[in-house]
Design a protein around this motif. Structure first.
Motif, PDB file in Angstrom:
ATOM      1  N   PHE A 205      43.842  41.656  30.581  1.00  0.00           N
ATOM      2  CA  PHE A 205      42.707  40.650  30.678  1.00  0.00           C
ATOM      3  C   PHE A 205      41.888  40.794  31.914  1.00  0.00           C
ATOM      4  O   PHE A 205      42.345  40.645  32.952  1.00  0.00           O
ATOM      5  N   LEU A 206      41.054  41.583  31.968  1.00  0.00           N
ATOM      6  CA  LEU A 206      40.277  42.224  33.217  1.00  0.00           C
ATOM      7  C   LEU A 206      39.343  40.793  33.587  1.00  0.00           C
ATOM      8  O   LEU A 206      39.350  40.000  33.058  1.00  0.00           O
ATOM      9  N   PRO A 207      39.580  40.851  34.932  1.00  0.00           N
ATOM     10  CA  PRO A 207      39.752  41.831  36.028  1.00  0.00           C
ATOM     11  C   PRO A 207      41.245  41.910  36.496  1.00  0.00           C
ATOM     12  O   PRO A 207      41.642  42.756  37.510  1.00  0.00           O
ATOM     13  N   SER A 208      42.379  41.257  35.864  1.00  0.00           N
ATOM     14  CA  SER A 208      43.645  41.405  36.251  1.00  0.00           C
ATOM     15  C   SER A 208      43.976  42.834  35.809  1.00  0.00           C
ATOM     16  O   SER A 208      43.400  43.470  34.810  1.00  0.00           O
ATOM     17  N   PHE A 209      44.633  43.580  36.608  1.00  0.00           N
ATOM     18  CA  PHE A 209      45.086  44.782  36.373  1.00  0.00           C
ATOM     19  C   PHE A 209      44.412  45.898  35.977  1.00  0.00           C
ATOM     20  O   PHE A 209      44.451  46.443  34.750  1.00  0.00           O
ATOM     21  N   ARG A 221      54.414  41.230  37.665  1.00  0.00           N
ATOM     22  CA  ARG A 221      53.678  39.688  38.154  1.00  0.00           C
ATOM     23  C   ARG A 221      54.314  38.835  37.765  1.00  0.00           C
ATOM     24  O   ARG A 221      54.000  37.758  38.172  1.00  0.00           O
ATOM     25  N   VAL A 223      53.337  37.382  34.640  1.00  0.00           N
ATOM     26  CA  VAL A 223      52.381  36.425  33.923  1.00  0.00           C
ATOM     27  C   VAL A 223      52.978  35.991  32.704  1.00  0.00           C
ATOM     28  O   VAL A 223      53.787  36.403  31.678  1.00  0.00           O
TER      29      VAL A 223
ATOM     30  N   PHE C 205      43.259  32.190  36.031  1.00  0.00           N
ATOM     31  CA  PHE C 205      44.432  32.959  35.436  1.00  0.00           C
ATOM     32  C   PHE C 205      44.893  34.205  36.235  1.00  0.00           C
ATOM     33  O   PHE C 205      44.326  35.184  36.377  1.00  0.00           O
ATOM     34  N   LEU C 206      45.685  33.689  37.128  1.00  0.00           N
ATOM     35  CA  LEU C 206      46.375  34.901  38.087  1.00  0.00           C
ATOM     36  C   LEU C 206      46.979  35.946  37.593  1.00  0.00           C
ATOM     37  O   LEU C 206      47.491  35.694  36.255  1.00  0.00           O
ATOM     38  N   PRO C 207      46.845  36.956  38.043  1.00  0.00           N
ATOM     39  CA  PRO C 207      46.237  37.461  39.294  1.00  0.00           C
ATOM     40  C   PRO C 207      44.767  37.668  39.426  1.00  0.00           C
ATOM     41  O   PRO C 207      44.208  38.141  40.251  1.00  0.00           O
ATOM     42  N   SER C 208      43.957  37.090  38.585  1.00  0.00           N
ATOM     43  CA  SER C 208      42.588  37.237  38.523  1.00  0.00           C
ATOM     44  C   SER C 208      42.081  36.273  39.467  1.00  0.00           C
ATOM     45  O   SER C 208      42.502  34.991  39.498  1.00  0.00           O
TER      46      SER C 208
END
Lengths: 293, 293, 293, 293
Positions: A205-209, A221, A223, C205-208
């Motif tokens: 799920f951008l911008p995560s990871f 992490r 999540v 929605f971490l880490p975002s």
């Protein structure tokens, strides 16, 4: 030749001002056009206007080229920054798919094509491994094997491989180049040459990871949801305009392998939605954001 | 022979009382069993206890038959209403698929099998039409065409057709018979013969829109979400125990055809999840409800 | 005094080995304990075992202190790295809430408490503004106004303000300190003093989108879903163990203000779920990850 | 007096034909109207056209009454079956809430109003019990207690009670009458008198589990998701046009009480969304279906 389902699709973006809707709808009305779908959006921050109009082809006495010529005059009045496009839903879209070893997105897209759900012409599948040659050819589609050197190695051979990919792609002049879990980073030059036509599915799920091994990053992490993102490819890795995203719930019982498995179902669906919308001219971009009508 | 990933799976249901967990965990402890997953549930209304235990096969000095014989003694002490099962994850599950013309669930399942995600032995696909023979055979799986008379017509020919279906199914003694959008109502006798082994995917969020043409019903009612339900088949149409359900958002712009298309993505995923859980012995039923560990 | 609904809740984490379940369930069986809920999990990467057991208080002839003393012996046999806790659901949990100006989480939590859904004792609400004093006092709860200097200014006055906050919190020895959109970064010392007891709701929605103005960041990036994250607070900002997350769909038509509004509904629910699970001893942490039973 | 945020909202429904969009957008263009939001939909089955236009009030030189008078001419040209409405976002909407004992929807709505998220004028809360009088009055809103006889008993006293309810409601001429878990069936006469203005929240995913105790029905059926539905109230119980629905996942571990608790979070949000859309003139109905712009 014109069936009731055949549509002309007009998309347009330009700086907002009063009278745009009146200009376009007046134009279509004078031609007798029957609008079967219309979307409008103005972005207040950039003051940019977006529209998509779907018109029954058989309600107009014009062919595609004539409609384009006439609409060009309307667009011209809206200023020289206007971006527009008129397409014919009766023209089958051409697609080239780039794959590696993971087959879930390819199986899914080919199943949609075979069952008639996605009415596109898959001209070629290009793989840097041969794992997916069999299923591709079982669907009657040519498979091209273009081997790549290991990541970060032999830049010259890599450049040659990409030259070969580009040659195959350009031969078909596709409406969409789909990176269906291709796992190789497209060179800047190809990102620019095919700008607005290359779609990628990123397994987070951008911008995560951003970057490599997103499910491992997600597991570390801790999540509680994992996701997938379909976006246009630009020269900035994983930073292009987002077309569609979705997520699925995971919990502490899910290993990385479970996340990989669950994530596949999201990747497949998100990519298929994004590709459909792109091919139906539903996605307009402005800067790094998309409008999806 | 025993790999670290091979597991014995014990499932058990019985009237609740104190000491059940102690009895089972004590039994496994005395054998040196390494429990890698355990689920427990007590339904306070029916006072029924459910458990599923996953034990590393290489942590036990017993083969499957020996483990069963030993566990039978534990189960016997828990009373004569106890239902239990011990299975070996190293035994590949056998599946027979029943289909009609709509291919999305079949394409999806075959893709999962081919890519190794679903490690099962699809022994046969039976279709009342031949549309899906090609893709089935491209995956190296036998396709059996068993034509059926039109709905509600010629009961004798229908009975003969079902007899032929039963013959093919029984030949493979499958762990699961999957109605992958089969569209024919299974006779009561087959529902009973294969009780607990027949899975159906219904294209609505049950109990809404039981029966025929659920997407048409959904469109008429104007719902804002559509769904799909994977359930065990019983003699009561669309009334069997529900294994899994999911939904997707629709809006006023979605025609019945759009709902059919969007719904397919839910049907595929819900059926695949339900089938996986069934084959991994994660689904325990009691009355008309399921526990999914 | 013991009602049928009163439970003792045992949670335990320790290095995995065979026999743990047998040890705990055997212990409870010998005491005649009626287990009404049990969760088990082993993390294969860290080889850490987690369990949570819920036992009917009226099935045991022991009070809480006696049960603790007896269970300490079981825990001791599981090694000196074992972490455990025995609590009594009949003891009302104490909570202190820290707020700023945005009231949605506070309104939501107070509504849940007032309607009996969340049976906790809100001892105090501390605000760095007075906006939420009225609603707090309307619920019969003391409101403490502790003004803070502007962000990044007057570190001494800030330290004094936090000293005052700590004084009020510690006076109530709460089971949970909830940062209900408090908007001030807790000093490391307080993070450590209240480790495992401070819950924050982050509006992304971490880490975002770590840090400030996450909805603005989300809007700029053009994401198609926004989220919220409830996590334990540690000295690393927005990096603590995640308890719960959820998301909601947005589209191009949503301004930042729309995202803020839609996001509130997710924030409220995610915080309420996380707080409930924490207070019911459902959340076990190990390293930076949580197990939620 | 006209702020930049003040809008005139035009909604219109009529039989579809070419030129409607041109007529409306031409009309607004000639007045210099700046359209900040526009939605269009044509239902191909009923051949009904729907639109909603949002125009900056300060871009027009007309007040509301003048705009209505001018637009009436446009509407007249579209035929005598045309339904339309022009409203002013600067006029605060009036709402009356009907409640019983369950407070979660009331707490939620009052919290939204108090925090400024929902900018409406709650004129009165009517309850058939007094449980919610305190919170209502703490928000400075009059609470009216109208006792009702037990269900199915004393039809005359029931009629009198509804007469009293109607009297209070009509005194405020509200834009919305909200049954916020009111639990009494509105008489046909009031359904008709307030047609299109009465919103109900039903605690199931309609059309599943119509009528009483839907969570009990859901538990008995063993569904894997529970839902809530906000709909307009018509004389047919639970059959009115659906405005919004949503669902939340449950599993075998959830008792009826757990479902009730989880369901509340869905009910609150679905009702709040439905009410917002209704008050912003986003919901158009035709037959038993809604278009939500």
């Amino acid at each position: 030749m014109s069936t009731p389902d055949r549509r002309y699709v007009i998309t347009l973006g330009c700086p907002d001002r009063t009278g745009i809707v009146a200009a376009i709808s007046g134009f279509l009305y004078r031609l007798g056009g029957s609008i079967v779908g219309a979307g409008y959006h103005t972005d207040p921050e950039t003051n940019w206007f977006f529209t998509r109009q779907e018109v029954r082809a058989d309600s107009l006495d014009l062919d595609l080229e004539e409609l384009r010529a006439r609409f060009a005059e309307v667009a011209a009045e809206l200023g020289d920054r206007t971006e527009w496009r008129v397409s014919d839903s009766g023209t089958r879209r051409r697609v080239v798919l780039l794959v590696s070893r993971a087959g879930h997105c390819l199986y899914d897209l080919l199943g949609r094509v075979a069952s008639g759900e996605l009415d596109v012409d898959v001209r070629a599948v290009i793989g840097n491994h041969t794992d997916l040659a069999g299923i591709t050819e079982a669907h009657g589609i040519p498979f091209h094997h273009v081997p790549f050197p290991a990541s970060g190695r032999e830049p010259e051979r890599r450049a040659e491989a990409f030259a070969r990919v580009a040659e195959i792609v350009d031969e078909h002049d596709p409406d969409a180049v789909v990176l269906a879990r291709f796992m190789q980073i497209l060179p800047t030059e190809l990102c620019q040459r095919w700008a607005g036509r290359v779609l990628n599915i990123h397994h987070s799920f951008l911008p995560s990871f951003i970057g490599a091994r997103p499910y491992h990053q997600a597991h570390t992490r801790g999540v509680k949801l994992i996701g997938a993102t379909c976006h246009y490819v630009t020269a900035d890795l994983d930073e292009g305009p987002i077309i569609e995203q979705d997520v699925i719930r995971v919990d502490h019982g899910d290993s990385v392998a479970d996340m990989v498995r669950k994530g596949r179902d999201i990747e497949k669906v998100v990519l298929a939605r994004g590709l459909r919308w792109h091919l139906e001219d539903r996605v307009l971009t402005h800067g790094n954001r998309t409008v999806v009508f």
